[in-house]
Design an enzyme around this catalytic site. Sequence first.
Site, PDB file in Angstrom:
ATOM      1  N   VAL A  27       0.846  -1.119   0.017  1.00  0.00           N
ATOM      2  CA  VAL A  27      -0.037  -0.026  -0.058  1.00  0.00           C
ATOM      3  C   VAL A  27       1.015   1.297   0.084  1.00  0.00           C
ATOM      4  O   VAL A  27       1.932   1.350   0.780  1.00  0.00           O
ATOM      5  CB  VAL A  27      -0.957  -0.047   1.183  1.00  0.00           C
ATOM      6  CG1 VAL A  27      -1.856   1.270   1.228  1.00  0.00           C
ATOM      7  CG2 VAL A  27      -1.746  -1.416   1.476  1.00  0.00           C
ATOM      8  N   CYS A  28       0.497   2.163  -0.675  1.00  0.00           N
ATOM      9  CA  CYS A  28       1.376   3.431  -0.808  1.00  0.00           C
ATOM     10  C   CYS A  28       2.751   3.208  -1.064  1.00  0.00           C
ATOM     11  O   CYS A  28       2.953   2.500  -1.845  1.00  0.00           O
ATOM     12  CB  CYS A  28       1.028   4.163   0.327  1.00  0.00           C
ATOM     13  SG  CYS A  28       1.395   6.050   0.333  1.00  0.00           S
ATOM     14  N   THR A  29       3.663   3.771  -0.443  1.00  0.00           N
ATOM     15  CA  THR A  29       5.126   3.600  -0.594  1.00  0.00           C
ATOM     16  C   THR A  29       5.639   2.675   0.010  1.00  0.00           C
ATOM     17  O   THR A  29       6.936   2.232  -0.206  1.00  0.00           O
ATOM     18  CB  THR A  29       5.855   4.982   0.193  1.00  0.00           C
ATOM     19  OG1 THR A  29       5.416   4.976   1.481  1.00  0.00           O
ATOM     20  CG2 THR A  29       5.471   6.110  -0.388  1.00  0.00           C
ATOM     21  N   THR A  74       2.609   3.228  -6.510  1.00  0.00           N
ATOM     22  CA  THR A  74       2.705   3.908  -5.142  1.00  0.00           C
ATOM     23  C   THR A  74       2.024   5.121  -4.857  1.00  0.00           C
ATOM     24  O   THR A  74       1.157   5.390  -5.757  1.00  0.00           O
ATOM     25  CB  THR A  74       4.155   4.064  -4.731  1.00  0.00           C
ATOM     26  OG1 THR A  74       4.367   4.264  -3.417  1.00  0.00           O
ATOM     27  CG2 THR A  74       5.025   5.147  -5.729  1.00  0.00           C
TER      28      THR A  74
END
Length: 231
Positions: A107-109, A127
């Site tokens: 998830v995300c970075t 990302t």
Amino acid sequence: MTEPKTIAFVLYPGLTPLDLVGPLQVFTGLAAISPGYRVVVVAQDREVTETDTPLSVRASHTFADVPSPEIVVVPGGLAPTWRAAADERLLAYLRQAAEHAEVVASVCTGSLILGAAGLLDGRKANTHWSHRHFLAEFGAEPVGDRWVEDGKFLTAAGVAAGIDMGLHLVGRLAGDDIARGVQFGIEYDPEPPLGPLDWDQAPHELFAAWTAAGMREGLTGTALAGRFLRE
């Protein structure tokens, strides 16, 4: 009796709680409905861990307790995530887990940590929009979709996108009816007060400064510093 499949969420200091808790709540719903899955949170140890909010959390298991989960999910954050991307103990766990996992997700970075572990080379990935261009530094092909699948790797965009990715994966694992039931269970029906985002209005300059500051804080003194911190 068949052992349930393990969905392991990776915990490290300073992560963004919603990256973890959003999809964690989705998969906890799956486990409540289906006895075929169990959900755990893993870390190097079981000490209380700070996040990037005033909330602290603690893993339910250690890396050693859960060496080969069927599904592994890596949340993101800012400076601490860059720091985690240089943590060889974490990277070694992810490489080991990825060998046998059916799904490796982020998830995300969190996808930058997967990239640092060498798991995204030659793969499409996503990302947070402010960090997307860094994926190419790890050999990945940046893609701007809400979530991106490439083989067994599944990477979501920023923060709240992890809930969408989680529901998508529940549907893939257990069917759309179960996924819809989980969605009703968490009453996930977003209606943001300012409406959907207009990506043409994204504050790139503001986030560029924020990203640079986070990178410098997170990478100073790490093995990745020379690769990313260029004057």
